[in-house]
Design an enzyme around this catalytic site. Structure first.
Site, PDB file in Angstrom:
ATOM      1  N   ASP A   1      -7.121  -0.309  12.186  1.00 17.42           N
ATOM      2  CA  ASP A   1      -7.510  -1.616  11.657  1.00 17.42           C
ATOM      3  C   ASP A   1      -7.810  -1.514  10.157  1.00 17.42           C
ATOM      4  O   ASP A   1      -8.798  -0.911   9.761  1.00 17.42           O
ATOM      5  CB  ASP A   1      -8.754  -2.103  12.418  1.00 17.42           C
ATOM      6  CG  ASP A   1      -9.026  -3.579  12.258  1.00 17.42           C
ATOM      7  OD1 ASP A   1      -8.317  -4.247  11.500  1.00 17.42           O
ATOM      8  OD2 ASP A   1      -9.973  -4.065  12.906  1.00 17.42           O
ATOM      9  N   ASP A   2      -6.936  -2.061   9.324  1.00 19.59           N
ATOM     10  CA  ASP A   2      -7.082  -2.050   7.859  1.00 19.59           C
ATOM     11  C   ASP A   2      -6.827  -0.670   7.256  1.00 19.59           C
ATOM     12  O   ASP A   2      -7.267  -0.396   6.125  1.00 19.59           O
ATOM     13  CB  ASP A   2      -8.476  -2.525   7.422  1.00 19.59           C
ATOM     14  CG  ASP A   2      -8.641  -4.036   7.490  1.00 19.59           C
ATOM     15  OD1 ASP A   2      -7.730  -4.711   7.994  1.00 19.59           O
ATOM     16  OD2 ASP A   2      -9.686  -4.541   7.049  1.00 19.59           O
TER      17      ASP A   2
ATOM     18  N   CYS B   1      -4.518  -8.969  10.450  1.00 15.96           N
ATOM     19  CA  CYS B   1      -5.065  -8.493  11.708  1.00 15.96           C
ATOM     20  C   CYS B   1      -4.531  -9.227  12.945  1.00 15.96           C
ATOM     21  O   CYS B   1      -3.769  -8.669  13.733  1.00 15.96           O
ATOM     22  CB  CYS B   1      -6.574  -8.634  11.629  1.00 15.96           C
ATOM     23  SG  CYS B   1      -7.447  -8.293  13.140  1.00 15.96           S
TER      24      CYS B   1
ATOM     25  N   ARG C   1      -1.568  -8.119  15.817  1.00 17.12           N
ATOM     26  CA  ARG C   1      -1.900  -7.878  17.217  1.00 17.12           C
ATOM     27  C   ARG C   1      -1.040  -8.746  18.137  1.00 17.12           C
ATOM     28  O   ARG C   1      -0.547  -8.286  19.172  1.00 17.12           O
ATOM     29  CB  ARG C   1      -3.396  -8.143  17.448  1.00 17.12           C
ATOM     30  CG  ARG C   1      -4.261  -7.126  16.770  1.00 17.12           C
ATOM     31  CD  ARG C   1      -5.719  -7.529  16.599  1.00 17.12           C
ATOM     32  NE  ARG C   1      -6.258  -6.756  15.481  1.00 17.12           N
ATOM     33  CZ  ARG C   1      -6.675  -5.493  15.579  1.00 17.12           C
ATOM     34  NH1 ARG C   1      -6.671  -4.892  16.750  1.00 17.12           N
ATOM     35  NH2 ARG C   1      -7.102  -4.852  14.517  1.00 17.12           N
TER      36      ARG C   1
ATOM     37  N   LYS D   1     -10.423  -3.500  20.045  1.00 16.09           N
ATOM     38  CA  LYS D   1     -10.477  -4.818  19.413  1.00 16.09           C
ATOM     39  C   LYS D   1      -9.323  -5.694  19.908  1.00 16.09           C
ATOM     40  O   LYS D   1      -8.162  -5.373  19.709  1.00 16.09           O
ATOM     41  CB  LYS D   1     -10.411  -4.652  17.893  1.00 16.09           C
ATOM     42  CG  LYS D   1     -10.458  -5.958  17.115  1.00 16.09           C
ATOM     43  CD  LYS D   1     -10.495  -5.663  15.619  1.00 16.09           C
ATOM     44  CE  LYS D   1     -10.374  -6.917  14.784  1.00 16.09           C
ATOM     45  NZ  LYS D   1     -10.441  -6.639  13.330  1.00 16.09           N
TER      46      LYS D   1
ATOM     47  N   HIS E   1      -8.951  -9.693  19.694  1.00 20.44           N
ATOM     48  CA  HIS E   1      -8.754 -10.604  18.560  1.00 20.44           C
ATOM     49  C   HIS E   1      -7.484 -11.451  18.629  1.00 20.44           C
ATOM     50  O   HIS E   1      -6.817 -11.692  17.633  1.00 20.44           O
ATOM     51  CB  HIS E   1      -8.793  -9.822  17.236  1.00 20.44           C
ATOM     52  CG  HIS E   1      -9.432 -10.617  16.122  1.00 20.44           C
ATOM     53  ND1 HIS E   1      -9.435 -10.181  14.808  1.00 20.44           N
ATOM     54  CD2 HIS E   1     -10.076 -11.816  16.124  1.00 20.44           C
ATOM     55  CE1 HIS E   1     -10.061 -11.069  14.054  1.00 20.44           C
ATOM     56  NE2 HIS E   1     -10.460 -12.069  14.831  1.00 20.44           N
TER      57      HIS E   1
ATOM     58  N   HIS F   1     -11.923  -0.928   9.565  1.00 19.59           N
ATOM     59  CA  HIS F   1     -12.251  -2.290   9.128  1.00 19.59           C
ATOM     60  C   HIS F   1     -13.722  -2.374   8.708  1.00 19.59           C
ATOM     61  O   HIS F   1     -14.556  -1.630   9.212  1.00 19.59           O
ATOM     62  CB  HIS F   1     -11.984  -3.252  10.295  1.00 19.59           C
ATOM     63  CG  HIS F   1     -11.964  -4.696   9.936  1.00 19.59           C
ATOM     64  ND1 HIS F   1     -13.114  -5.425   9.683  1.00 19.59           N
ATOM     65  CD2 HIS F   1     -10.931  -5.567   9.797  1.00 19.59           C
ATOM     66  CE1 HIS F   1     -12.789  -6.675   9.412  1.00 19.59           C
ATOM     67  NE2 HIS F   1     -11.470  -6.792   9.468  1.00 19.59           N
TER      68      HIS F   1
ATOM     69  N   ASP G   1      -2.511  -2.267  11.415  1.00 20.77           N
ATOM     70  CA  ASP G   1      -2.215  -3.697  11.517  1.00 20.77           C
ATOM     71  C   ASP G   1      -1.879  -4.374  10.193  1.00 20.77           C
ATOM     72  O   ASP G   1      -1.313  -5.469  10.175  1.00 20.77           O
ATOM     73  CB  ASP G   1      -3.370  -4.440  12.203  1.00 20.77           C
ATOM     74  CG  ASP G   1      -4.681  -4.374  11.431  1.00 20.77           C
ATOM     75  OD1 ASP G   1      -4.807  -3.555  10.503  1.00 20.77           O
ATOM     76  OD2 ASP G   1      -5.597  -5.150  11.764  1.00 20.77           O
ATOM     77  N   ASN G   2      -2.258  -3.772   9.072  1.00 19.45           N
ATOM     78  CA  ASN G   2      -1.938  -4.333   7.762  1.00 19.45           C
ATOM     79  C   ASN G   2      -2.202  -3.284   6.699  1.00 19.45           C
ATOM     80  O   ASN G   2      -2.620  -2.164   7.002  1.00 19.45           O
ATOM     81  CB  ASN G   2      -2.746  -5.607   7.476  1.00 19.45           C
ATOM     82  CG  ASN G   2      -4.219  -5.532   7.831  1.00 19.45           C
ATOM     83  OD1 ASN G   2      -4.678  -6.236   8.733  1.00 19.45           O
ATOM     84  ND2 ASN G   2      -4.966  -4.681   7.150  1.00 19.45           N
TER      85      ASN G   2
ATOM     86  N   LYS H   1      -3.583  -6.031   2.106  1.00 21.86           N
ATOM     87  CA  LYS H   1      -3.733  -6.897   3.269  1.00 21.86           C
ATOM     88  C   LYS H   1      -3.690  -8.364   2.830  1.00 21.86           C
ATOM     89  O   LYS H   1      -4.229  -8.718   1.790  1.00 21.86           O
ATOM     90  CB  LYS H   1      -5.074  -6.586   3.940  1.00 21.86           C
ATOM     91  CG  LYS H   1      -5.491  -7.514   5.072  1.00 21.86           C
ATOM     92  CD  LYS H   1      -6.882  -7.118   5.567  1.00 21.86           C
ATOM     93  CE  LYS H   1      -7.393  -8.042   6.671  1.00 21.86           C
ATOM     94  NZ  LYS H   1      -8.722  -7.627   7.162  1.00 21.86           N
TER      95      LYS H   1
END
Length: 542
Positions: free
Chosen positions: A34-35, A72, A76, A131, A133, A220, A326-327, A369
């Site tokens: 994540d990030d 994000c 997903r 996560k 989301h 994140h 994710d990014n 991002k």
């Protein structure tokens, strides 16, 4: 006297054994960070120690051109469904704009199936950890979207059990954070790994192959890690972000990850020169990066625990592990970053990486991002599968473009599952990606269509070597990504027909997926053409 087998016979036998192992339904683990920026792992140029992920890369395959959706929730949704996030109903985040805006309902819709739903049809035990989301606040939870078991956070935003906003759900039921069925004083990264292995044990008991979707919330914000681990990194970042991104850039070239002819992109003019900062600010930013490094290193350590658990259970060799992010690296909230709390890095603190260190995170690319230049959409991607990837491919770098929508067809290919035309009485949108399984063994993937992006008005399309891109308020730019992946030389004026063709393709896609305009820009934004002009005499020599 025993006869020796000819070398050809031995090679044929080894190939036959590998094929026999890989034709059996493998276990599958999809890990989503994540990030995490393109340059944040050791095997992608970082100085942060990530020996476990580096080992998977050394004994597997790295993708140098793997793309996400720039954000994000959309990533997903695309990973889970194999379609563009707008088609799945998650064109932005989880806010619901209502039925007149089908691409922006903030939840997975009923015209898509998830990887869990698809692989259950092939006899897989399916589990989701971490996560989620993609619409839990709207009633869309893992157990209703194909996962037999799950332990999840609705949207992340915490690491420690005692964080004010910490919420954990087991199979859709919220738990007390101090319940005895969870480890005492848990930290999410380790909690997700712990329950991943518990769910794997359930699959083994049921004698089923398993699909595990493991979505860590690291790294994140708010960045939090054990203080003793943060301490190991304090003082290591006092030379600043300019030097760090140059060091990562040089290492990426040494690794063979990027082409030496790609010059390092200029640093965003919004980011202050490190040497202009006072001593107090330098200490603050050094500490922020130390916390970030500790979060990333702990993520790697926990993935190492997962791998050790697979080996202990003697199932590692026929388990496919696919790791992506994710990014791109996160520049939020801007150049000032965020550094709040009596003890930064603790459960009561709020620490954000900020724009300066995001420059290093996304090295060698421009933007972050949210955005669709390479820095915002490029991800590390590692595949491990000892039983299915020939040893001759170990440590190889796969340069074919890949996208997060390719994960669904790849898993279908690996599991021999069928993708349905209808599910629960609903017509299902065909997946848009291609299987990456051929690339595991060095063969070409069968990509016929361009790859598209839209997020918050930031847009792009890549077709072969060509990429057309524009952040929200910019004009279209055309780049030859094979020769200029750092997007320094806009060719839209010298190749207008290519630009017009790609723009027409993009506009058709935009209308098909029902994307909508976005009227906001963010303070970390800077027009790339203007930035390149400003930096013309500042690019570092190689």
């Amino acid at each position: 006297m025993k006869k020796k087998l000819p070398v050809f016979s031995i090679a044929l036998l080894l190939c036959t054994l590998t094929f026999a192992q890989s034709s059996k339904q493998p276990n599958i683990i999809v890990i989503l960070a994540d990030d995490l920026g393109y340059a944040d792992l050791g095997c992608y140029g970082s100085e942060i120690p990530t020996p476990n992920l580096d080992a998977l890369a050394k004994n597997g395959v790295r993708f140098s051109n793997f793309y996400n959706t720039a954000r994000c929730c959309p990533s997903r949704a695309a990973l889970l469904t194999g379609v563009y996030s707008h088609q799945a109903g998650v064109g932005h985040m989880t806010e619901d704009k209502g039925p007149d805006h089908p691409a922006y309902r903030g939840q997975l819709n009923n015209n898509v199936v998830t990887i869990g739903e698809a692989l259950k049809s092939a006899g897989y035990f399916t589990a989701m950890v971490g996560k989620w989301h993609v619409g839990q606040e709207h009633g869309v939870i893992p157990s209703k979207r194909g996962f037999d078991q799950s332990l999840n956070a609705p949207a992340g935003g915490y690491y420690y059990w005692d964080a004010p906003n910490a919420k954990v759900f087991l199979n859709g039921r919220q738990l007390c954070n101090d319940t005895s069925i969870l480890p005492a004083h848990w930290y999410t990264t380790d909690l997700w790994t712990d329950y991943s292995l518990r769910f794997i044990d359930t699959a083994l008991q049921e004698k089923k192959p398993f699909l595990l979707y493991l979505a860590y919330n690291a790294p994140h914000f708010p960045l939090q890690a054990p203080q003793e681990e943060i301490q190991k990194f304090r003082g290591k970042y006092v030379n600043g972000w300019e030097k760090l991104r140059e060091e990562r850039y040089k290492k990426q070239i040494q690794l063979g990850l990027i082409d030496p002819k790609w010059d390092l992109s200029p640093i965003n003019p919004n980011v202050p020169d490190w040497d202009t900062l006072n001593a107090k600010d330098k200490q603050k930013f050094d500490d922020i990066m130390a916390i970030y490094a500790a979060v990333v290193a702990h993520l790697d350590k926990s993935i190492g625990d997962l791998v050790s658990g697979l080996k202990k259970r003697e199932i590692f060799d026929n388990t496919v592990i696919l790791f992506v992010s994710d990014n791109g690296g996160n520049a939020e909230p801007g150049p000032e970053a965020r550094y709040e709390g009596a003890l930064p890095g603790s459960s009561s603190s709020a620490v954000y990486l900020g724009q300066g260190w995001a420059e290093a995170s996304c090295s060698p690319f421009w933007s972050y991002k949210h955005q669709t230049h390479e820095g915002g959409i490029s991800s590390p991607a590692i595949v491990s599968w000892p039983a299915g990837i020939p040893s001759s491919r170990n440590g190889s770098i796969e340069r074919q473009p890949a996208h997060i929508t390719d994960i669904m067809p790849t898993l279908l290919d690996l599991s021999h599952a069928r993708y349905p035309a209808a599910y629960n009485g609903n017509t299902i949108i065909p997946y848009v990606g291609v299987s990456l399984k051929p690339a595991f063994t060095g063969r070409s993937v069968k990509r016929k269509n361009p790859i598209f992006w839209e997020h918050e008005g930031n847009k792009a399309v890549r077709d072969g070597r060509w990429k057309l891109v524009s952040e929200n308020t910019e004009t279209w730019q055309l780049y030859d990504i094979e020769n200029d992946r750092t997007e320094l030389h806009d060719l839209s004026k010298t190749n207008p027909r290519v630009a017009r063709k790609l723009q027409k393709l993009y506009e058709g896609w935009y209308n098909r997926v029902k994307a909508e305009p976005f009227d906001k820009t963010f303070k970390w934004f800077y027009n790339y053409e203007a930035a390149k002009k400003q930096a013309a005499n500042k690019l570092p020599s190689r």
